[in-house]
Design a protein around this motif. Structure first.
Motif, short mmCIF file in Angstrom:
data_model
loop_
_atom_site.label_atom_id
_atom_site.label_comp_id
_atom_site.label_asym_id
_atom_site.label_seq_id
_atom_site.Cartn_x
_atom_site.Cartn_y
_atom_site.Cartn_z
N THR A 243 5.24 100.56 77.27
CA THR A 243 6.15 101.61 77.72
C THR A 243 6.85 102.30 76.56
O THR A 243 7.35 103.42 76.71
CB THR A 243 7.24 101.06 78.68
N ILE A 244 6.91 101.64 75.40
CA ILE A 244 7.54 102.27 74.23
C ILE A 244 6.50 102.70 73.19
O ILE A 244 6.82 102.89 72.03
CB ILE A 244 8.61 101.35 73.59
N TYR B 140 10.89 102.70 65.24
CA TYR B 140 12.25 102.85 65.78
C TYR B 140 13.28 102.24 64.82
O TYR B 140 13.94 101.25 65.13
CB TYR B 140 12.35 102.17 67.15
N PRO B 141 13.41 102.81 63.62
CA PRO B 141 14.33 102.24 62.64
C PRO B 141 15.78 102.46 63.02
O PRO B 141 16.11 103.39 63.75
CB PRO B 141 13.98 103.02 61.37
N VAL C 61 9.99 107.07 72.17
CA VAL C 61 11.00 107.17 73.22
C VAL C 61 12.31 107.68 72.61
O VAL C 61 12.81 107.12 71.63
CB VAL C 61 11.23 105.80 73.88
N THR C 62 12.84 108.74 73.17
CA THR C 62 14.04 109.38 72.62
C THR C 62 15.28 108.50 72.74
O THR C 62 16.02 108.31 71.78
CB THR C 62 14.30 110.72 73.34
N ASN C 63 15.51 107.94 73.93
CA ASN C 63 16.69 107.09 74.14
C ASN C 63 16.35 105.62 73.88
O ASN C 63 16.64 104.74 74.69
CB ASN C 63 17.24 107.26 75.56
N SER C 64 15.72 105.37 72.75
CA SER C 64 15.20 104.02 72.46
C SER C 64 16.29 102.96 72.35
O SER C 64 16.01 101.77 72.44
CB SER C 64 14.39 104.05 71.16
N SER D 59 4.43 105.48 76.93
CA SER D 59 5.48 106.47 76.71
C SER D 59 4.88 107.87 76.82
O SER D 59 3.67 108.05 76.64
CB SER D 59 6.12 106.27 75.33
N THR D 60 5.72 108.86 77.08
CA THR D 60 5.21 110.19 77.38
C THR D 60 5.55 111.22 76.30
O THR D 60 6.37 110.97 75.42
CB THR D 60 5.79 110.69 78.72
#
Length: 249
Positions: free
Chosen positions: A197-198, A247-248, A94-97, A161-162
């Motif tokens: 979703t993530i 997602y660091p 996810v880009t806007n995580s 997630s897409t």
């Protein structure tokens, strides 16, 4: 959730390209495209090791192993969904995580406390930038809502997630099925579905993309499938490591 994937708190790509080998000559061109795309996605899911019995056709999407939702118009990943050997996730981050907007539908406001507790678990993962943020606005990334028709033994479902960097857009909760569960177990259902979703898949799933550096099974993983009402109620140490790896900060 009660028929969830099998893998570690993580995610895994679906993909295999296949062309349609038989089409009626009088079939409309747009229908040919739709049929071919549907066949590609179905073949891609099966290539990951899932059987026909685990795949349910829901019109514009497939539901796999109970609670994983895949659009029929999904973009097939470049690696065609071939199994890897590390740890499991769907390959799409996810880009806007650090700012995933969650809207609570009116149908599920009675579970606001459970939703808040689930979000708090993900937001508290050490060394991870994942942050779910509740919103009441018209712009949001995820809508969480009640759907008591998703299955007699299915506690929840969620889109993965897409490929365009977006979180899975909908989480469905079978409130009628889980209302008799403890608060901790109801929260587990929501936390688990947010994980999908993530990009996380089921920790006890055997064919998915692994999270580098976080391998092996994990009986304590909240992302294990088939444990609605009885599984872990907090993210395990490996769940958190996997989240931080993907997602660091």
């Amino acid at each position: 959730m009660k028929n969830l994937f099998k893998s570690i708190a993580l995610i895994a790509v679906f993909a295999i390209l296949i062309t349609s080998c038989s089409k009626k000559n009088d079939q409309p061109a747009d229908q040919e495209v739709k049929t071919e795309q549907k066949d590609k996605v179905l073949a891609y899911i099966k290539n990951l090791g899932f059987t026909d019995a685990q795949i349910v056709d829901k019109g514009d999407r497939y539901v796999v192993d109970g609670d994983m939702v895949v659009d029929k118009n999904m973009e097939i990943p470049a690696d065609n969904g071939m199994p890897k050997t590390e740890q499991y996730y769907n390959g799409y981050l996810v880009t806007n995580s650090n700012n995933i907007l969650v809207k609570v539908d009116a149908s599920i406001t009675s579970m606001a406390a459970e939703i808040n507790a689930a979000i708090a678990q993900w937001n508290a993962v050490p060394n991870s930038k994942i942050k779910f943020v509740l919103t009441t606005g018209s712009t949001y990334d995820i809508l969480i809502k009640v759907d008591n028709t998703i299955g007699a033994s299915v506690c929840g479902q969620a889109y993965l997630s897409t490929s365009n960097g977006k979180a899975g857009s909908v989480v469905w909760i079978n409130q009628a099925l889980i209302q008799g569960n403890s608060f901790a177990q109801r929260t587990r259902t929501i936390t688990h579905e947010f994980g999908h979703t993530i990009s996380f898949k089921h920790t006890n799933q055997s064919t998915t993309i692994n999270v580098p550096g976080v391998g092996g099974t994990d009986a304590l993983s909240l992302m294990n499938g088939g444990q609605c009402g009885s599984g872990a109620t907090v993210l395990s140490a490996k769940d958190k490591l996997a989240t931080a790896a993907l997602y660091p900060l």
